[in-house]
Design a protein around this motif. Structure first.
Motif, PDB file in Angstrom:
ATOM      1  N   UNK A 407       0.816  -1.247  -0.132  1.00 17.73           N
ATOM      2  CA  UNK A 407      -0.070   0.180  -0.086  1.00 17.73           C
ATOM      3  C   UNK A 407       0.923   1.252   0.145  1.00 17.73           C
ATOM      4  N   UNK A 408       0.472   2.190  -0.806  1.00 24.69           N
ATOM      5  CA  UNK A 408       1.402   3.441  -0.927  1.00 24.69           C
ATOM      6  C   UNK A 408       0.430   4.811  -0.704  1.00 24.69           C
ATOM      7  N   UNK A 409       1.092   5.539  -0.245  1.00 23.64           N
ATOM      8  CA  UNK A 409       0.633   6.977  -0.149  1.00 23.64           C
ATOM      9  C   UNK A 409       1.065   7.943  -1.153  1.00 23.64           C
ATOM     10  N   UNK A 410       0.708   9.169  -1.616  1.00 21.85           N
ATOM     11  CA  UNK A 410       1.090   9.994  -2.575  1.00 21.85           C
ATOM     12  C   UNK A 410       2.273  10.599  -2.123  1.00 21.85           C
ATOM     13  N   UNK A 411       2.639  11.021  -0.705  1.00 23.04           N
ATOM     14  CA  UNK A 411       3.725  11.587  -0.557  1.00 23.04           C
ATOM     15  C   UNK A 411       5.140  10.532  -0.926  1.00 23.04           C
ATOM     16  N   UNK A 412       4.576   9.513  -0.542  1.00 23.67           N
ATOM     17  CA  UNK A 412       5.589   8.415  -0.462  1.00 23.67           C
ATOM     18  C   UNK A 412       6.066   8.106  -1.796  1.00 23.67           C
ATOM     19  N   UNK A 413       5.244   8.359  -2.850  1.00 21.91           N
ATOM     20  CA  UNK A 413       5.629   7.837  -4.078  1.00 21.91           C
ATOM     21  C   UNK A 413       6.153   9.083  -4.932  1.00 21.91           C
ATOM     22  N   UNK A 414       5.554  10.169  -4.391  1.00 21.89           N
ATOM     23  CA  UNK A 414       6.093  11.530  -5.076  1.00 21.89           C
ATOM     24  C   UNK A 414       7.813  12.005  -4.645  1.00 21.89           C
ATOM     25  N   UNK A 415       7.964  11.482  -3.555  1.00 22.61           N
ATOM     26  CA  UNK A 415       9.346  11.427  -2.825  1.00 22.61           C
ATOM     27  C   UNK A 415      10.201  11.002  -3.589  1.00 22.61           C
ATOM     28  N   UNK A 416       9.925   9.724  -4.274  1.00 24.97           N
ATOM     29  CA  UNK A 416      10.914   9.079  -5.230  1.00 24.97           C
ATOM     30  C   UNK A 416      11.536   9.743  -6.316  1.00 24.97           C
ATOM     31  N   UNK A 417      10.953  10.680  -6.784  1.00 31.87           N
ATOM     32  CA  UNK A 417      11.299  11.480  -8.027  1.00 31.87           C
ATOM     33  C   UNK A 417      12.654  12.281  -7.446  1.00 31.87           C
TER      34      UNK A 417
END
Length: 736
Positions: A407-417
């Protein structure tokens, strides 16, 4: 229609003020009576319908409960309106030729004991002539009078004689309400213009609600305040349709929203949500921002290409190592899915499903692909359920699935960039190397949020918020954690208890599993600055809404006009669309507008320059200083302006200079230090624009953002170039 009055000018004014004060006193007396009546209704409903039964209700008691709540609900709404504090509840009067009728106009309608109108709500059809009547078309109005009130006291009168051929001896007092209002000092909050709305403004305010209404015009034309009055008018005229979903007002910054926050409550409306563009997604994300990125990052993050890039990002497994291959054993057979097969499966699933809602689908797809790899001889002897059970209990399976589909949240995913290698991979063919570097650097400044690592909460920028909202839409809501407590009420024979309060509560329509708020009407101010990704974010809040869009292309800070036009075409679609152009600048003195116009026409020859109706006789001052003398010069200029104007002074600076210039503040609450972007939509008695060349260099939209800064003052403008040797800045070359 004759009024007896003294002949001396001072006596005439005093006599007229006394006449108007008597009517205003009567209005407030009736208002007090109405408030007492509403309180009595509420108290009576409580006394009449309160039940002492705590365990059960008979049918007649249930009906009484509903009636009690309905009475209290309506009474409470009435009290909320009547208890509002209004600056000048009564502000206008119409003297009509027909039947010698007199109508008083105000922020709320008030009636006497016989239900005859003492004050007509400014939004009612009967009040329309107050704004539309002109000497060429008086609409039956002989005299229009504006009352200036402080609380409940009439302190001034301004008259317009509209029908000069009417047989009347009505007195005419004052210099004209509009020009008197324009000369007043500005405070830190926008004022209502309800008493001085002009005919072209009223036409936009009262336009049909269906579809999209665009209000265009240059600086100082009153676009913002007209749009806010339109929102109040629509709520009054179409309350049943609009009030449940409510009205969303979107503006450019927190500073701007604080500036306009009192206008709608002052007009008696509270079914309105105010959000700066950096806080629109607070309903879903639970966070917002007012921090600005660099110009390059703002333009890049606002581009529609980010929508494709974010989908690629979600499709990229969170943990690369260990997720490149799935390997399990069954009855001595080694079953494997390689990276290519896994990627194809993931893309296919995510094409039609939200990630956080598709874990079970993903697991079933993996199991199906593994089962297909069984040798035929083994497969015919094994039931599918048996196969699934044995595979899913293996540690290798559980570790893989948790790594491949967590399960992923938006902040966690965007930070990957913020990781350059990953950013380059998912943006291949979409961004060039320089753009990839800008994107990663910008997000690295936000200190990417990874809960497992226990890092600090990121400082997201305004440009990050629509990206996070887009990701939240792609990912879906996080699954609820499994409860370890037994459900004591798990009994399908029991019906859910729904109270009358639940039925009466004003709950907005939302998806069952989402927090996204859907509004009935959306008002977007400074729309020329809304990036395509921000438009996507805002549209999600009003998929079935009517819209009011306010803007001026000459003040745009987003340079990709083609993308913005595309976003607007998609928004409007086949809906009814009407545009109103406001052509008169009521704010900027002609001297200021002449300078600002010469500047912007150099860069944007087709700029829509409104006609400034006021002249102060004070030309803008073009000053210069050196970096070494900046402190002393700014302090001196501010002290001088404090003595020259009564209202606010806007000190407008490049973003890089905000903190430094704030240390120069002499301590007056009339002095406000803001960036040019923060100054959008605001107005000050005087504006000191510091280092115009640097404002151009640091702002997306460059010269158009400086144009915004130059058009903020209502009385005095000073520009201050900061250069080595104190010579004039390059921007002045455009002035000729």
């Amino acid at each position: 229609m004759t009024e007896s009055a003294p002949h001396d000018d001072a006596d005439i004014l005093e006599h007229e003020l006394e006449l108007e004060q008597r009517h205003v006193d009567h209005v407030y007396e009736r208002l007090e009576a109405a408030m007492a009546e509403a309180r009595n209704v509420e108290a009576e409903s409580r006394a009449r319908f309160t039940s002492d039964r705590a365990d059960w209700l008979r049918e007649e008691d249930s009906t009484a409960l509903f009636e009690r709540d309905a009475f209290a609900y309506q009474a409470s709404r009435r009290l909320a309106i009547l208890d509002e504090e209004h600056e000048g509840l009564v502000f206008g009067r119409l003297d009509l030729l027909l039947d010698k009728e007199t109508r008083y106009i105000g922020r709320l309608g008030v009636r006497d004991e016989d239900y005859e109108p003492l004050v007509i709500d400014w939004r009612a059809p009967a009040a329309e002539a107050f704004y539309r009547a002109t000497p060429n078309n008086p609409m039956g109005v002989v005299r229009r009078r504006v009352l200036r009130c402080r609380d409940d006291k009439v302190i001034g009168i301004e008259d317009d004689l509209l029908d000069t051929e009417a047989d009347t001896d009505l007195v005419v007092i004052g210099e004209g309400a509009l020009m008197a209002a324009l000369g007043r000092a500005r405070g830190q909050h926008m004022r209502s213009i309800v008493a001085t709305i002009q005919a072209e403004q009223d036409e936009a305010i009262r336009a049909p609600y269906q579809g999209v209404t665009t209000i265009a015009g240059g600086p100082g034309t009153g676009k913002t305040v007209v749009a806010l009055h339109r929102a109040a008018y629509l709520l009054y005229t179409h309350r049943k349709r609009l009030e449940r979903g409510g009205v969303l007002v979107v503006g450019p910054s927190d500073v701007f929203m604080n500036y306009i926050e009192r206008v709608l409550p002052g007009l008696g409306e509270d079914a309105v949500t105010l959000r700066s563009v950096g806080r629109v997604a607070d309903d879903v994300l639970g966070l917002g921002s007012d921090r600005q990125d660099s110009a390059e990052a703002t333009i890049l993050k606002g581009s529609l290409v980010m929508s494709r890039l974010l989908r690629r990002l979600v499709n990229e497994p969170l943990v690369a190592q260990g997720a490149q291959q799935l390997r399990v054993t069954f009855s001595g057979e080694i079953l494997t899915l390689d990276a290519k097969a896994l990627a194809a499966m993931r893309n296919k699933i995510l094409a039609n499903n939200k990630l956080n809602e598709a874990r079970h689908i993903a697991e079933q797809a993996l199991l199906g692909a593994l089962y297909a790899k069984l040798p035929p001889a083994l497969a015919k002897d094994v039931e599918r359920d048996e196969f699934d059970d044995k595979v899913t209990t293996q540690a290798s399976w559980q570790m893989f699935v948790n790594a491949w589909w967590p399960p992923l949240d938006a902040e966690q995913v965007l930070a990957r960039l913020a990781e350059p290698t990953l950013a380059a991979k998912v943006s291949h063919g979409l961004l060039d190397a320089d753009q990839q570097a800008v994107l990663s650097e910008s997000l690295s400044q936000s200190r990417g949020y990874v809960p497992a690592a226990g890092m600090a909460h990121p400082q997201w920028s305004v440009s990050d918020i629509p990206l996070l909202d887009e990701l939240a839409m792609i990912l879906g809501p996080l699954p609820e954690p499994a409860s370890t407590e037994p459900d004591l009420f798990l009994d399908s024979t029991k019906e859910e208890l729904v109270t009358t309060a639940d039925l009466l509560s004003d709950q907005r329509d939302t998806e069952d599993d989402e927090l996204l708020q859907n509004y009935s009407h959306v008002l977007v101010d400074e729309a020329q600055d809304i990036t395509p990704m921000q438009w996507r974010m805002i549209r999600r809040r009003g998929p079935q809404a009517s819209w009011t869009i306010v803007g001026d292309p000459a003040q745009s800070s987003y340079p990709e006009a083609a993308q913005t036009d595309r976003a607007m075409r998609e928004l409007i679609g086949r809906a009814p669309h009407r545009t109103f152009r406001l052509a008169t600048n009521y704010r900027s003195p002609a001297e200021v507008m002449n300078l600002a116009g010469r500047f912007i026409r150099t860069y944007l020859p087709e700029a829509d320059l409104p006609n400034a109706v006021r002249s102060t006789g004070i030309e803008p001052e073009l000053a210069a200083t050196t970096p070494e003398d900046l402190d002393m010069t700014v302090r001196a200029l501010i002290e001088r302006l404090l003595g020259q104007v009564e209202g606010t002074i806007g000190v407008i600076v490049p973003p890089s200079a905000v903190e430094e210039v704030r240390t120069f503040d002499p301590g007056s609450d009339r002095v406000l230090v803001v960036t040019a972007l923060q100054a959008k939509g605001l107005e000050y008695d005087a504006a000191l624009v510091i280092n115009p060349d640097q404002i151009i260099a640091e702002a997306p939209g460059g010269p158009r953002v400086l144009y915004v800064a130059l058009t903020r003052p209502t009385q005095r403008l000073i520009t201050l170039d900061v250069t080595t040797g104190g010579v004039p800045g390059e921007w002045r070359e455009s002035l000729g």
